[in-house]
Motif scaffolding. Structure first.
Motif, mmCIF file in Angstrom:
data_model
loop_
_atom_site.group_PDB
_atom_site.id
_atom_site.type_symbol
_atom_site.label_atom_id
_atom_site.label_comp_id
_atom_site.label_asym_id
_atom_site.label_seq_id
_atom_site.Cartn_x
_atom_site.Cartn_y
_atom_site.Cartn_z
ATOM 1 N N TYR A 388 40.682 24.652 15.213
ATOM 2 C CA TYR A 388 41.907 25.229 15.796
ATOM 3 C C TYR A 388 41.554 26.380 16.740
ATOM 4 O O TYR A 388 42.044 26.455 17.880
ATOM 5 C CB TYR A 388 42.809 25.714 14.654
ATOM 6 N N LEU A 389 40.686 27.273 16.299
ATOM 7 C CA LEU A 389 40.297 28.426 17.120
ATOM 8 C C LEU A 389 39.444 27.989 18.313
ATOM 9 O O LEU A 389 39.521 28.595 19.388
ATOM 10 C CB LEU A 389 39.538 29.438 16.258
ATOM 11 N N LYS A 390 38.639 26.945 18.138
ATOM 12 C CA LYS A 390 37.858 26.435 19.272
ATOM 13 C C LYS A 390 38.784 25.927 20.375
ATOM 14 O O LYS A 390 38.555 26.180 21.564
ATOM 15 C CB LYS A 390 36.939 25.303 18.803
ATOM 16 N N GLN A 391 39.843 25.230 19.977
ATOM 17 C CA GLN A 391 40.796 24.743 20.976
ATOM 18 C C GLN A 391 41.572 25.892 21.604
ATOM 19 O O GLN A 391 41.858 25.877 22.805
ATOM 20 C CB GLN A 391 41.759 23.743 20.335
ATOM 21 N N LEU A 392 41.909 26.892 20.784
ATOM 22 C CA LEU A 392 42.678 28.028 21.281
ATOM 23 C C LEU A 392 41.925 28.748 22.406
ATOM 24 O O LEU A 392 42.502 29.073 23.444
ATOM 25 C CB LEU A 392 42.978 28.996 20.136
ATOM 26 N N TYR A 393 40.634 28.983 22.194
ATOM 27 C CA TYR A 393 39.843 29.731 23.175
ATOM 28 C C TYR A 393 39.017 28.815 24.094
ATOM 29 O O TYR A 393 38.112 29.278 24.777
ATOM 30 C CB TYR A 393 38.937 30.727 22.443
ATOM 31 N N ASN A 394 39.326 27.513 24.051
ATOM 32 C CA ASN A 394 38.707 26.535 24.953
ATOM 33 C C ASN A 394 37.174 26.570 24.847
ATOM 34 O O ASN A 394 36.463 26.715 25.838
ATOM 35 C CB ASN A 394 39.134 26.800 26.394
ATOM 36 N N ILE A 395 36.693 26.428 23.610
ATOM 37 C CA ILE A 395 35.259 26.460 23.340
ATOM 38 C C ILE A 395 34.745 25.037 23.133
ATOM 39 O O ILE A 395 35.341 24.258 22.380
ATOM 40 C CB ILE A 395 34.951 27.308 22.090
ATOM 41 N N ALA A 396 33.655 24.713 23.770
ATOM 42 C CA ALA A 396 33.035 23.389 23.611
ATOM 43 C C ALA A 396 31.655 23.542 23.001
ATOM 44 O O ALA A 396 30.918 24.466 23.358
ATOM 45 C CB ALA A 396 32.938 22.685 24.957
ATOM 46 N N GLU A 397 31.342 22.650 22.075
ATOM 47 C CA GLU A 397 30.001 22.627 21.499
ATOM 48 C C GLU A 397 29.130 21.663 22.300
ATOM 49 O O GLU A 397 29.453 20.491 22.430
ATOM 50 C CB GLU A 397 30.056 22.173 20.033
ATOM 51 N N VAL A 398 28.048 22.190 22.850
ATOM 52 C CA VAL A 398 27.118 21.348 23.587
ATOM 53 C C VAL A 398 26.278 20.565 22.581
ATOM 54 O O VAL A 398 25.669 21.152 21.689
ATOM 55 C CB VAL A 398 26.205 22.198 24.490
ATOM 56 N N LYS A 399 26.252 19.259 22.717
ATOM 57 C CA LYS A 399 25.566 18.412 21.743
ATOM 58 C C LYS A 399 24.234 17.923 22.299
ATOM 59 O O LYS A 399 24.154 17.488 23.446
ATOM 60 C CB LYS A 399 26.445 17.220 21.366
ATOM 61 N N THR A 400 23.222 17.982 21.461
ATOM 62 C CA THR A 400 21.921 17.450 21.848
ATOM 63 C C THR A 400 21.950 15.927 21.759
ATOM 64 O O THR A 400 22.849 15.327 21.160
ATOM 65 C CB THR A 400 20.820 17.977 20.919
ATOM 66 N N GLU A 401 20.956 15.302 22.364
ATOM 67 C CA GLU A 401 20.862 13.841 22.315
ATOM 68 C C GLU A 401 20.754 13.351 20.873
ATOM 69 O O GLU A 401 21.354 12.349 20.490
ATOM 70 C CB GLU A 401 19.640 13.389 23.125
ATOM 71 N N TRP A 402 19.976 14.082 20.052
ATOM 72 C CA TRP A 402 19.840 13.726 18.633
ATOM 73 C C TRP A 402 21.176 13.814 17.915
ATOM 74 O O TRP A 402 21.543 12.938 17.136
ATOM 75 C CB TRP A 402 18.833 14.674 17.970
ATOM 76 N N GLN A 403 21.938 14.885 18.211
ATOM 77 C CA GLN A 403 23.233 15.078 17.547
ATOM 78 C C GLN A 403 24.206 13.963 17.900
ATOM 79 O O GLN A 403 24.900 13.429 17.025
ATOM 80 C CB GLN A 403 23.826 16.427 17.963
ATOM 81 N N MET A 404 24.267 13.587 19.173
ATOM 82 C CA MET A 404 25.176 12.507 19.577
ATOM 83 C C MET A 404 24.767 11.185 18.941
ATOM 84 O O MET A 404 25.618 10.383 18.535
ATOM 85 C CB MET A 404 25.198 12.398 21.107
ATOM 86 N N ASP A 405 23.459 10.957 18.832
ATOM 87 C CA ASP A 405 22.965 9.736 18.195
ATOM 88 C C ASP A 405 23.366 9.687 16.724
ATOM 89 O O ASP A 405 23.787 8.646 16.210
ATOM 90 C CB ASP A 405 21.445 9.669 18.336
#
Length: 777
Positions: A388-405
């Motif tokens: 909820y707070l991430k959306q409120l302050y427009n925060i994005a988590e950058v994902k590594t290739e391993w994380q997306m996999d």
């Protein structure tokens, strides 16, 4: 003392769930509390209560289920209030026009209480009874009433599934209704056990008595909230009512800002959507109110902020102006988390560069960061409040290739596992695996573990020493902590130990992988060692505290392997309740046992377990050699007569550490004690369940349910029911001959039912059905 009534109160009132008991030394401000190993109200527990009472300890228990802390409560079984004479005296003094300090008020209450004689105290307790009766006349009778020295504990049992916010709301409503103690409202509240002594005044002990108990009165939490609110509105108008006498405890809200501080009155269990102050009602709407809240705060057009580490996101959030977010301008105000009468109890302050919320009231005392504040006000789970707070302050988590996999792997697995609920083809292709996954709560547990793994990915992706190529999603450690997290989402598997065993069986079936501590990233290894040190300092002796797992790919090869292991599991009569390392040692060898239990690689089978295993083996061989068959009850009866100190094992079962001396060592256990006999029978049956699969493999004996043919062939008495162990009595030729006869009977007379054929052939209907199915194929 009506012990049977009290036993019924605990057994039926709080269901089959375990109950946490605690002993506290009476009459001292900082008394050390001792947690009991007793988890049920039994004869042994009663004897232990009496021994602690004799030493000056009060006997308490937690009505709600889970742990001993508020955040550990997962099962809200009842709401309750403590109606006490001191609260009544305080109300009378304040109502008479008292204007002094809180300390002065407490001194007056203390002096007034000390001056009361027995008749006056009885008069107060009689007025409390009249309040209980009046609420009963309004249609809300209590489930139980327990008389204490200075009043009553009144219980309202709740239906299964009650939520924390419903419990908190009910506590506030009931405290106002009865003018009860405002401090007795938290989920992990300790209350006195009936039929024990109140010993704050050693020279004047009082026996806690269970008065009313109506086992069938149980309330739906939401319905009870609605009915109480309706009654409170009617009672306020009714002039001669004894309910709702103290307006200071009213769970209502002043929707106006305080003239001087512009504060916000509130309390635990508040419905924030009814308060039109600042941004409170908007925040309470959760994700639905986010667009408007972003506009109010001026962050709707804020550029996207990118972070890799979730901890960096939390630090960013802590730096956000909490006063601006809540819409509260003043520095001090009425606390928003409890029904405060002190206009300066609430405080939002900045320390270094971070903002915090703190309540200075001893009855609340919360100290929250921004995530905890939002979690409480939106009633979202902690990870959802974070989103909820991430959306409120427009925060994005950058994902590594391993994380997306790993996310793709987890999503695919969850989608695939969901199919096991309905896909007939999967059931046909993997019948034994399906049988295991369809065991109550098992499939949902495995899916929830995947959900936990997904939430852990951002933290794992930032670890510098993580070898992405060789490691799949590391799920958790310690096991108990994450299973508690899983159980909070899934009430179908509330028993931690049972869920833990199911996870171990999943590893045995290759549905999860276990990782040795040495294979972990450096940061995780440090955490494991720190956790182990703190655990042993606290007296915990669990050997599975630091077990890490991996998510595996549910590919065809893996599923075939899982089906093979599932078939092995069921064909060897293994069960979830008795799945042990000793079984794997006997059935599969050391290597397999170490794979499933890597943290116990160097652990030997205890002398006691080895002795019991050998005894069971000898007894089974002897009985089957004499009569051709035996059963669990026969072997258990013989085991009882062996020269083993079962009483000491019984005592050790209730101790945190079996090698450490405790008061339980002084407890005398009678041979005919019902509790001891019940425990002993369960203990020996579990040992039978653990060791018999290994014995059956060694001897070639069979396990089968008793039917007419088996009973006739082996001369099994009629009182023997269920399963027996026996030598092979049917050859393959006999079976083939029987099958051919069944087919001929059906061919000669197609009108014959399977039941009739089973009766003619002295076999089961299932056997007839299987034979005819094979023929049709």
């Amino acid at each position: 003392m009506n012990i049977e009534k009290t036993r019924e109160f605990f057994e039926t009132g709080f269901g089959s769930g375990k109950i946490n008991f605690e002993y506290i030394l009476e009459g001292k401000k900082h008394s050390k509390a001792y947690k009991s190993k007793m988890k049920y109200y039994s004869k042994e527990a009663i004897k232990e209560f009496e021994e602690w009472n004799e030493q000056g300890y009060g006997i308490f228990y937690l009505p709600n289920g889970g742990g001993y802390k508020n955040e550990e409560i997962t099962d809200f079984r009842a709401c309750f209030v403590d109606i006490d004479i001191k609260d009544e005296l305080e109300h009378e003094i304040v109502a008479s026009g008292f204007t002094g300090t809180r300390n002065d008020l407490q001194e007056l209450v203390k002096a007034g209480f000390s001056s009361l004689n027995k008749e006056q105290r009885s008069s107060y307790k009689q007025s409390f009874k009249e309040r209980i009766i009046e609420l009963e006349e309004w249609g809300i009778p209590p489930s139980a009433v327990v008389e204490t020295k200075n009043g009553y504990h009144v219980y309202y049992l709740l239906e299964t599934g009650a939520q924390k916010h419903q419990f908190e709301t009910l506590e506030g409503l009931l405290i106002y209704t009865f003018n009860a103690d405002a401090a007795v409202k938290n989920p992990a509240r300790l209350l006195r056990v009936p039929n024990t002594l109140h010993l704050k005044e050693p020279n004047d002990p009082f026996t806690i008595k269970l008065g009313t108990f109506k086992r069938n009165i149980r309330y739906d939490a939401e319905e009870l909230i609605v009915r109480l609110r309706e009654i409170i509105e009617k009672v306020i108008i009714k002039m001669d009512s004894q309910l709702c006498v103290n307006r200071n405890k009213a769970p209502t809200y002043n929707n106006k800002l305080l003239p001087s501080k512009k504060g916000l009155p509130a309390r635990i269990g508040i419905d924030y959507s009814n308060i039109d102050i600042g941004n409170i009602s908007l925040i309470s709407r959760g994700f639905e109110g986010l667009p408007e809240l972003k506009s109010r705060l001026g962050v709707d057009n804020q550029p996207e902020l990118c972070y890799i580490d979730r901890n960096d996101i939390r630090q960013f959030l802590k730096r956000q102006n909490l006063k601006q977010l809540l819409g509260i301008e003043s520095d001090r105000f009425l606390c928003i988390f409890h029904n405060s009468s002190n206009s300066s109890s609430g405080n939002i302050y900045k320390y270094e560069d971070k903002w915090f919320y703190k309540c200075h009231s001893s009855r609340c005392g919360v100290h929250y960061d921004i995530v905890q504040v939002i979690e409480r006000m939106t009633r979202l789970p902690i990870h959802k409040a974070f989103d909820y707070l991430k959306q409120l302050y427009n925060i994005a988590e950058v994902k590594t290739e391993w994380q997306m996999d790993q996310e793709q792997l987890i999503d695919f697995n969850i989608e695939f596992l969901e199919r096991f609920k309905y896909d007939v083809d999967l059931h046909n292709n993997y019948p034994f695996l399906s049988k295991f996954l369809r065991t109550k709560g098992t499939l949902s547990l495995l899916i929830q573990i995947h959900e936990v793994a997904r939430r852990k990915l951002p933290q794992l992706a930032t670890m510098k020493s993580l070898e992405v190529k060789n490691t799949n999603a590391i799920v958790f450690a310690p096991i108990r902590k994450v299973i508690e997290e899983v159980l909070s989402d899934d009430s179908s598997a509330q028993n931690i130990n049972k869920a833990n065993t199911k996870v171990i069986i999943m590893i045995f079936m290759y549905l999860l992988n276990t990782i040795g501590i040495d294979e972990l990233p450096d940061e995780m290894q440090k955490k494991v060692k720190e956790y182990q040190k703190s655990s042993f300092r606290n007296g915990e002796t669990f050997r599975n505290l630091a077990r890490y797992y991996e998510i595996v790919s549910m590919d065809t090869e893996r599923l075939m392997l899982a089906e093979e292991m599932s078939k092995f599991f069921y064909s060897n009569h293994l069960t979830i309740s008795c799945f042990k390392r000793e079984q794997l040692l006997g059935l599969c060898g050391v290597e397999e046992a170490n794979r499933v239990f890597p943290e116990r690689v160097e652990e030997d089978i205890s002398e006691m377990n080895q002795r019991l295993s050998d005894l069971i083996y000898k007894l089974v061989i002897k009985k089957i050699g004499v009569q051709g068959w035996t059963c669990d009850s026969e072997v258990v009866e013989l085991l009882r007569m062996e020269n083993i100190d079962y009483k000491q094992l019984y005592k050790d079962n209730f101790k945190f550490n079996s090698n450490r001396k405790s008061e339980l060592d002084l407890l005398e256990v009678n041979d005919y004690d019902e509790g001891f006999q019940c425990w002993l029978n369960t203990f020996l049956l579990r040992k039978m369940g653990a060791y018999m699969p290994v014995i059956l493999v060694k001897t070639g004996y069979l396990k089968a349910r008793v039917n007419k043919k088996l009973r006739r062939r082996l001369n099994i008495p009629l009182h023997i029911k269920g399963s027996v162990y026996h030598q092979i009595v049917d050859s393959e030729e006999d079976n083939d001959d029987k099958a051919s006869k069944i087919r001929r009977l059906k061919q000669n007379d197609t009108s014959l039912s399977n039941s009739k054929i089973a009766e003619l052939m002295s076999c089961s209907r299932q056997y007839v059905s299987n034979v005819l199915k094979r023929q049709n194929r």
